[in-house]
Motif scaffolding. Sequence first.
Motif, short mmCIF file in Angstrom:
data_model
loop_
_atom_site.label_atom_id
_atom_site.label_comp_id
_atom_site.label_asym_id
_atom_site.label_seq_id
_atom_site.Cartn_x
_atom_site.Cartn_y
_atom_site.Cartn_z
N SER A 98 51.18 41.16 39.11
CA SER A 98 49.96 41.51 38.56
C SER A 98 48.83 40.54 39.40
O SER A 98 49.02 39.85 40.21
N GLY A 99 47.40 40.98 39.08
CA GLY A 99 46.44 39.92 39.42
C GLY A 99 46.34 39.73 41.30
O GLY A 99 46.56 40.94 41.76
N ILE A 100 46.24 38.69 41.61
CA ILE A 100 46.03 38.46 42.86
C ILE A 100 46.97 38.50 43.66
O ILE A 100 47.16 39.21 44.81
N GLY A 101 48.25 38.36 43.18
CA GLY A 101 49.57 38.84 44.06
C GLY A 101 49.50 40.33 44.13
O GLY A 101 50.08 40.77 45.37
N ARG A 102 49.28 41.01 43.02
CA ARG A 102 49.35 42.54 43.30
C ARG A 102 48.45 43.10 44.51
O ARG A 102 48.85 44.09 45.34
N GLU A 103 47.23 42.60 44.33
CA GLU A 103 46.43 43.00 45.40
C GLU A 103 46.40 42.44 46.77
O GLU A 103 46.37 43.37 47.83
N ALA A 104 47.20 41.32 46.72
CA ALA A 104 47.60 40.87 48.25
C ALA A 104 48.64 41.61 48.53
O ALA A 104 48.57 42.16 49.80
N ALA A 105 49.71 42.20 47.73
CA ALA A 105 50.91 42.95 48.26
C ALA A 105 50.10 44.14 48.90
O ALA A 105 50.73 44.95 49.86
N LEU A 106 49.34 44.97 48.08
CA LEU A 106 48.69 46.23 48.49
C LEU A 106 47.79 45.94 49.75
O LEU A 106 47.77 46.92 50.54
N ALA A 107 47.02 44.99 49.89
CA ALA A 107 46.17 44.76 51.03
C ALA A 107 47.09 44.64 52.40
O ALA A 107 46.90 45.07 53.62
N LEU A 108 48.16 43.77 52.32
CA LEU A 108 49.18 43.81 53.38
C LEU A 108 49.63 45.04 53.86
O LEU A 108 49.92 45.17 54.95
#
Length: 256
Positions: A22-32
């Motif tokens: 969730s949250g920042i971790g989810r967006e980081a994973a998608l961006a990478l």
Amino acid sequence: MTDYANLFRLDGKHAVVVGAGSGIGREAALALAAQGARVTAADRDLPAASQTAALGTELTAYELDVLDEQAVFQAARDLGDVDILIFTAATNVRKRLLDYTGGEFDRVVALNLRASFDLVRAFGAPMAARGRGSIVGFSSIRATTVEPGQSVYAATKAGLVQLLRTAAAELGPNGVRVNAIAPGVVETPLTAQIKADPSWYDAYAQKSALRRWATPDELAGAVVYLASDASTFVTGSVLHVDGGWTAIDGRFDPPN
């Protein structure tokens, strides 16, 4: 000659994002993943990690409880060569220092600091052995600016900065870079208590130069930057992504 057109690309890299449910971790994973990395979306909540993995390509869910030291080291073995480690998991007990219990102190320290210590050791050692890697941990503006009710959280986030700086110094000769990101106020599950109180939410919004909160996706660019070759000479640093919060002191706007 540097290939600036592909400076942020991560093709062929394996990234592990802890807290990707969730949250920042989810967006980081998608961006990478969008930049070409093969991403392991790790989280204690496997269904949430699986939801993240389903949102993009080259993402795989992995169940990991970072409070379990043995599980952290087993994950480092299971996941093989890891080029990038991002960890975002954190907790907070908003309570005045004199009202804190020892159990609450232990709970916040265990997730925010001890788990980070274990992650850096478990994944940093094989990175150093291979001579490359990038580790990014999430600190907070509370590492330097505090308010009532944030004592233990702030202490862990300040401690994390120094832990990561030391790791940068020790692992740098082996080609491993270690940095911290310090967000301001971000709309995540961790800040749900504040968001539910309009006066509290608005007060925080007015504190930054941009007069608003961040959304989790606005942290993703900083993650990609620190993970990629765009930051090959950046280590031991703290990148503030806080809308100018820590640049401002005082509340008075002078007349024209």
